[in-house]
Design an enzyme around this catalytic site. Sequence first.
Site, short mmCIF file in Angstrom:
data_model
loop_
_atom_site.label_atom_id
_atom_site.label_comp_id
_atom_site.label_asym_id
_atom_site.label_seq_id
_atom_site.Cartn_x
_atom_site.Cartn_y
_atom_site.Cartn_z
CG HIS A 206 39.86 30.81 46.10
ND1 HIS A 206 40.71 30.35 45.10
CD2 HIS A 206 38.66 30.19 45.86
CE1 HIS A 206 40.06 29.51 44.31
NE2 HIS A 206 38.80 29.39 44.76
CG ASP A 208 35.46 27.22 46.53
OD1 ASP A 208 36.10 28.15 46.00
OD2 ASP A 208 35.49 26.05 46.13
CG HIS A 263 40.87 25.51 46.09
ND1 HIS A 263 40.07 25.75 47.19
CD2 HIS A 263 40.11 25.86 45.01
CE1 HIS A 263 38.89 26.19 46.81
NE2 HIS A 263 38.90 26.28 45.48
NE ARG A 273 42.41 23.22 36.13
CZ ARG A 273 42.30 22.03 36.73
NH1 ARG A 273 43.02 21.02 36.29
NH2 ARG A 273 41.47 21.86 37.74
#
Length: 346
Positions: A206, A208, A263, A273
Amino acid sequence: MVVLSQSALEHFSVIKTYKPSSCVFSEIPVIDIKNPEAKSHIVKACEEYGFFKLINHDVPLEFMANLEAQAVKFFNLSQSEKDKAGPPDPYGYGSKRIGPNGDVGWIEYLLLNTNPEINCQKTLAVFKDSPQIFRSAVEKYITDVKKMAYEVLELAADGLRIEPRNVLSKLIRDEKSDSCFRLNHYPPCPELQTLSGRNLIGFGEHTDPQIISVLRSNNTSGLQICLRDDTWVSVPPDHSSFFIFVGDALQVLTNGRFQSVKHRVLADTMKSRISMIYFGGPPLNEKITPLPSLVSKEEDCLYKEFTWCEYKYSAYKSKLADFRLGQFEKNVRSNQSQNQNHISPI
């Protein structure tokens, strides 16, 4: 032979898997925010990649570590306790489901509003033992990250030679700024080793929608960006630095000179993570249109004028991977430009 549990099979059936990229992004722009040439380096990075790593910042490592510890504490709670902070509306706790349109990932998260109050009451209720510790950790971190984001945008304005230099930063400084803060947890999935070395998608590809995104993570890998030739590359983690992303709104404000970057995040098979992202957005009624100083004549303007509320609503109705800016383009662009900016089905 290893047999996957029924619950794992159910998760894998709806969450995409990818082979991890063997290509590590070794050319990532690294910008020292205190370098006298930072303004030109920021412009170059935003034009070429829409992304860069920021070092020598003034956000204390202690603030970063404290907030990460609070995030770990929350995500280690029982599922029933975490669910008390959900479902997201859009703020609060969510798991696997990303948005209302069918996107899923190997992720759980807390989405917090930064204006006017950082945390909604249902999120704070989860931290029965130390809600003020959590609130304090978030407030200290966000306050300093906001200052850093303002400085980055002002340096970008300097590099673009546009005045006043706060023309971009004032949009996220505004007390009505529609900004938010997200804590993401990508749990490890050892069972995935049975899937021939493939990784579950944590957060799908996607761009942002906001003006600027500021990301910090622990030292677990997983972040990938898409280069202009459609190659996906892995970004080595660095828990002491920040990664800056150009958002769709900033692409429009600069009339396409800066490019928002696709990203995604792949979940690690063995390590958790944790990432924390500040999304700097303008007030809902703010008109988003190319800055006049960056458009030499009317026919060069690439985008229609729209309010942030209109774009946010449009993004909310779309899937992650949709090319959201397409319907706001003013003119039909070249095939090459469309190919560079189109977002494939993170």
